[in-house]
Design a protein around this motif. Structure first.
Motif, PDB file in Angstrom:
ATOM      1  N   ASP A  39      -5.665 -28.271   0.160  1.00  0.00           N
ATOM      2  CA  ASP A  39      -6.400 -29.508  -0.102  1.00  0.00           C
ATOM      3  C   ASP A  39      -6.745 -29.728  -1.569  1.00  0.00           C
ATOM      4  OD1 ASP A  39      -6.330 -30.293   2.557  1.00  0.00           O
ATOM      5  OD2 ASP A  39      -8.159 -29.202   3.047  1.00  0.00           O
ATOM      6  N   GLN A  40      -6.007 -29.115  -2.462  1.00  0.00           N
ATOM      7  CA  GLN A  40      -6.138 -29.478  -3.866  1.00  0.00           C
ATOM      8  C   GLN A  40      -5.273 -30.712  -4.120  1.00  0.00           C
ATOM      9  OE1 GLN A  40      -5.030 -25.698  -5.785  1.00  0.00           O
ATOM     10  NE2 GLN A  40      -7.143 -25.496  -6.445  1.00  0.00           N
ATOM     11  N   ARG A  41      -5.816 -31.645  -4.872  1.00  0.00           N
ATOM     12  CA  ARG A  41      -5.075 -32.856  -5.215  1.00  0.00           C
ATOM     13  C   ARG A  41      -4.230 -32.561  -6.450  1.00  0.00           C
ATOM     14  NH1 ARG A  41     -10.135 -36.206  -6.489  1.00  0.00           N
ATOM     15  NH2 ARG A  41     -10.563 -34.130  -7.356  1.00  0.00           N
ATOM     16  N   VAL A  42      -2.938 -32.816  -6.338  1.00  0.00           N
ATOM     17  CA  VAL A  42      -1.996 -32.423  -7.387  1.00  0.00           C
ATOM     18  C   VAL A  42      -1.297 -33.650  -7.955  1.00  0.00           C
ATOM     19  CG1 VAL A  42      -0.017 -30.973  -7.966  1.00  0.00           C
ATOM     20  CG2 VAL A  42      -1.587 -30.252  -6.143  1.00  0.00           C
ATOM     21  N   LEU A  43      -1.206 -33.691  -9.288  1.00  0.00           N
ATOM     22  CA  LEU A  43      -0.380 -34.687  -9.962  1.00  0.00           C
ATOM     23  C   LEU A  43       0.764 -33.957 -10.650  1.00  0.00           C
ATOM     24  CD1 LEU A  43       0.221 -37.585 -10.899  1.00  0.00           C
ATOM     25  CD2 LEU A  43      -1.204 -37.120 -12.929  1.00  0.00           C
ATOM     26  N   LEU A  44       1.974 -34.260 -10.225  1.00  0.00           N
ATOM     27  CA  LEU A  44       3.182 -33.765 -10.883  1.00  0.00           C
ATOM     28  C   LEU A  44       3.632 -34.814 -11.895  1.00  0.00           C
ATOM     29  CD1 LEU A  44       5.230 -32.408  -7.845  1.00  0.00           C
ATOM     30  CD2 LEU A  44       4.592 -31.062  -9.848  1.00  0.00           C
ATOM     31  N   ILE A  45       3.790 -34.400 -13.154  1.00  0.00           N
ATOM     32  CA  ILE A  45       4.256 -35.323 -14.180  1.00  0.00           C
ATOM     33  C   ILE A  45       5.671 -34.929 -14.565  1.00  0.00           C
ATOM     34  CG2 ILE A  45       3.847 -36.281 -16.466  1.00  0.00           C
ATOM     35  CD1 ILE A  45       0.914 -35.621 -16.167  1.00  0.00           C
ATOM     36  N   ASP A  46       6.609 -35.791 -14.234  1.00  0.00           N
ATOM     37  CA  ASP A  46       8.019 -35.556 -14.553  1.00  0.00           C
ATOM     38  C   ASP A  46       8.292 -36.134 -15.934  1.00  0.00           C
ATOM     39  OD1 ASP A  46      10.732 -35.270 -14.685  1.00  0.00           O
ATOM     40  OD2 ASP A  46      11.191 -36.531 -12.955  1.00  0.00           O
ATOM     41  N   LEU A  54      12.566 -33.774 -11.437  1.00  0.00           N
ATOM     42  CA  LEU A  54      11.563 -33.646 -10.387  1.00  0.00           C
ATOM     43  C   LEU A  54      11.421 -34.918  -9.562  1.00  0.00           C
ATOM     44  CD1 LEU A  54       9.339 -31.758  -9.264  1.00  0.00           C
ATOM     45  CD2 LEU A  54       7.813 -32.693 -11.001  1.00  0.00           C
ATOM     46  N   SER A  55      11.485 -36.073 -10.216  1.00  0.00           N
ATOM     47  CA  SER A  55      11.389 -37.348  -9.485  1.00  0.00           C
ATOM     48  C   SER A  55      12.509 -37.468  -8.466  1.00  0.00           C
ATOM     49  CB  SER A  55      11.471 -38.528 -10.457  1.00  0.00           C
ATOM     50  OG  SER A  55      10.498 -38.449 -11.454  1.00  0.00           O
ATOM     51  N   ASN A  56      13.706 -37.045  -8.852  1.00  0.00           N
ATOM     52  CA  ASN A  56      14.843 -37.084  -7.937  1.00  0.00           C
ATOM     53  C   ASN A  56      14.655 -36.091  -6.804  1.00  0.00           C
ATOM     54  OD1 ASN A  56      17.744 -35.596  -7.418  1.00  0.00           O
ATOM     55  ND2 ASN A  56      17.883 -37.830  -7.387  1.00  0.00           N
ATOM     56  N   TYR A  57      14.167 -34.907  -7.119  1.00  0.00           N
ATOM     57  CA  TYR A  57      13.939 -33.884  -6.094  1.00  0.00           C
ATOM     58  C   TYR A  57      13.031 -34.401  -4.984  1.00  0.00           C
ATOM     59  CZ  TYR A  57      16.015 -29.789  -8.449  1.00  0.00           C
ATOM     60  OH  TYR A  57      16.874 -28.879  -8.998  1.00  0.00           O
ATOM     61  N   LEU A  58      12.062 -35.260  -5.347  1.00  0.00           N
ATOM     62  CA  LEU A  58      11.092 -35.745  -4.370  1.00  0.00           C
ATOM     63  C   LEU A  58      11.314 -37.206  -3.990  1.00  0.00           C
ATOM     64  CD1 LEU A  58       7.931 -33.914  -5.712  1.00  0.00           C
ATOM     65  CD2 LEU A  58       9.132 -33.467  -3.570  1.00  0.00           C
ATOM     66  N   GLY A  59      12.453 -37.757  -4.406  1.00  0.00           N
ATOM     67  CA  GLY A  59      12.853 -39.078  -3.937  1.00  0.00           C
ATOM     68  C   GLY A  59      12.034 -40.231  -4.460  1.00  0.00           C
ATOM     69  N   LEU A  87       1.884 -46.537 -11.813  1.00  0.00           N
ATOM     70  CA  LEU A  87       3.073 -45.708 -12.032  1.00  0.00           C
ATOM     71  C   LEU A  87       3.161 -44.565 -11.039  1.00  0.00           C
ATOM     72  CD1 LEU A  87       2.938 -45.264 -15.933  1.00  0.00           C
ATOM     73  CD2 LEU A  87       4.264 -46.952 -14.643  1.00  0.00           C
ATOM     74  N   ILE A  88       2.040 -44.167 -10.481  1.00  0.00           N
ATOM     75  CA  ILE A  88       1.962 -42.937  -9.687  1.00  0.00           C
ATOM     76  C   ILE A  88       2.414 -43.189  -8.254  1.00  0.00           C
ATOM     77  CG2 ILE A  88       0.381 -41.192  -8.781  1.00  0.00           C
ATOM     78  CD1 ILE A  88      -1.227 -41.544 -11.401  1.00  0.00           C
ATOM     79  N   ARG A  89       3.230 -42.286  -7.766  1.00  0.00           N
ATOM     80  CA  ARG A  89       3.773 -42.380  -6.404  1.00  0.00           C
ATOM     81  C   ARG A  89       3.320 -41.167  -5.591  1.00  0.00           C
ATOM     82  NH1 ARG A  89       8.778 -45.021  -6.821  1.00  0.00           N
ATOM     83  NH2 ARG A  89       8.976 -44.777  -4.550  1.00  0.00           N
ATOM     84  N   THR A  90       3.021 -41.373  -4.337  1.00  0.00           N
ATOM     85  CA  THR A  90       2.682 -40.259  -3.450  1.00  0.00           C
ATOM     86  C   THR A  90       3.968 -39.745  -2.805  1.00  0.00           C
ATOM     87  OG1 THR A  90       0.466 -41.080  -2.999  1.00  0.00           O
ATOM     88  CG2 THR A  90       1.410 -39.549  -1.398  1.00  0.00           C
ATOM     89  N   ALA A  91       4.236 -38.452  -3.001  1.00  0.00           N
ATOM     90  CA  ALA A  91       5.457 -37.848  -2.467  1.00  0.00           C
ATOM     91  C   ALA A  91       5.195 -37.108  -1.166  1.00  0.00           C
ATOM     92  CB  ALA A  91       6.062 -36.889  -3.493  1.00  0.00           C
TER      93      ALA A  91
END
Length: 332
Positions: A39-46, A54-59, A87-91
């Motif tokens: 339950d940690q909220r994570v932001l991945l910045i590609d 990374l964006s491609n890996y997660l579609g 800009l942010i997308r939920t994967a």
């Protein structure tokens, strides 16, 4: 699993190796899922403008080549076409992604123009804070209050994008294949980070070294993996397994692969998720935010094997003070 309230201070790190093929994007993707599982909220910045990032890996890379799309590059130079949050997308649950864009390939041009524009009103001795731009954008848009963990995945180059990521996070996780070149690449990362830190008068910590794509049938791999374990206190290692490629094919993390796309887990794959959980727990402790033992059931963790030996997981009741890293600056 319990809510990870004990990890209240945001943790930020860059996953990086200047040598390609070290598994950095896979590590970033799946570490995010490990943090998210508690339950940690994570932001991945590609921040990799190349294909297969990374964006491609997660579609979530559908706007990567769209010249009309807003992106991080515009926001770095105060020319955002909309809200940063748009800009942010939920994967995946608890995992958001700030996708990359091809425009990042030209980030130096944009920064040069920005410097020239705002420099017109500055004194002659003014210096443009080029490497602070990402940090400023994250702070201005309340990222530290919105997320528990920020993970940045730049491309495999010691360039402006990488140094902006380092300046923002002040910490680096280094994946390395257990070969001579992989082993030696760690010094390359350390040297570039140290030189940049001295130039900018900041501190940069090495959060973890992770042996990746280990083939224990090969004598050299075994030797170098053990060197990484002993010299860098690597808590886990990852084998080269088809599950990581399957996750990429499904545009999910390896956690989602096993939870939603696989009816069974092969014997060779049973340690993948436990290793990522142990790695995430170790990273939390390194940041001075050790997890409670209740975060995961003991059987869900990697505590060692015949090859790796015993692994001590630094939970909240362990003494980890000497291993914590300085978080006095950076995204926090």
């Amino acid at each position: 699993m319990s809510d990870c309230a004990e990890c209240s201070d945001m943790q930020a790190y860059t996953v990086y190796n200047q040598s390609g093929g070290q598994g950095k994007t896979t590590v970033a993707r799946d570490l995010a899922a490990a943090h998210a599982e508690i339950d940690q909220r994570v932001l991945l910045i590609d921040m990799d403008a190349q294909n297969g990032s990374l964006s491609n890996y997660l579609g979530v890379d559908d706007n990567k080549r769209n010249p009309e799309a807003d992106d991080l590059t515009f926001h770095l130079v105060e020319q955002g076409q909309g809200e940063f949050s748009d800009l942010i997308r939920t994967a995946e649950p608890n995992v958001d992604v700030l996708p990359s864009h091809k425009r990042l390939n030209r980030v130096d041009e944009f920064l040069d123009s920005h410097e020239n524009y705002i420099g017109q009103t500055k004194p002659d001795d003014w210096e443009y804070p080029r490497y602070e731009r990402l940090l400023n954008v994250l702070r201005e848009n309340d990222v530290p209050s919105e997320y528990d963990v920020v993970i940045i995945d730049p491309n495999a180059k010691a360039d402006t994008v990488y140094y902006m990521a380092l300046y923002a996070t002040r910490n680096v996780v280094i994946p390395a294949v257990p070969t001579r070149s992989g082993y030696e690449s760690i010094d390359g990362v350390a040297d570039s980070a140290q030189g940049f830190a001295e130039n900018q008068d900041i501190n940069i910590g090495r959060t973890a070294v992770i042996p990746t794509m280990v083939d224990t049938r090969k004598g050299d791999h075994k030797d170098y993996a053990r060197k990484l374990r002993d010299e860098y206190d690597a808590p886990v290692y990852f084998k080269s397994l088809s599950a990581f490629e399957s996750a990429e094919e499904q545009y999910v993390s390896v956690f989602q692969l096993f939870n939603e796309h696989r009816s069974r887990v092969r014997k060779s794959e049973k340690n993948i998720l436990p290793k990522y959980r142990t790695l995430a727990a170790t990273i939390c402790a390194t940041f001075g935010n050790p997890l409670p033992k209740e975060a995961w059931d003991g059987k869900e963790l990697f505590t060692g094997d015949d090859f790796w030996g015993d692994v001590d997981i630094p939970f909240a009741d362990a003494d980890v003070a000497d291993d914590t890293i300085d978080q006095t600056a950076g995204v926090n």
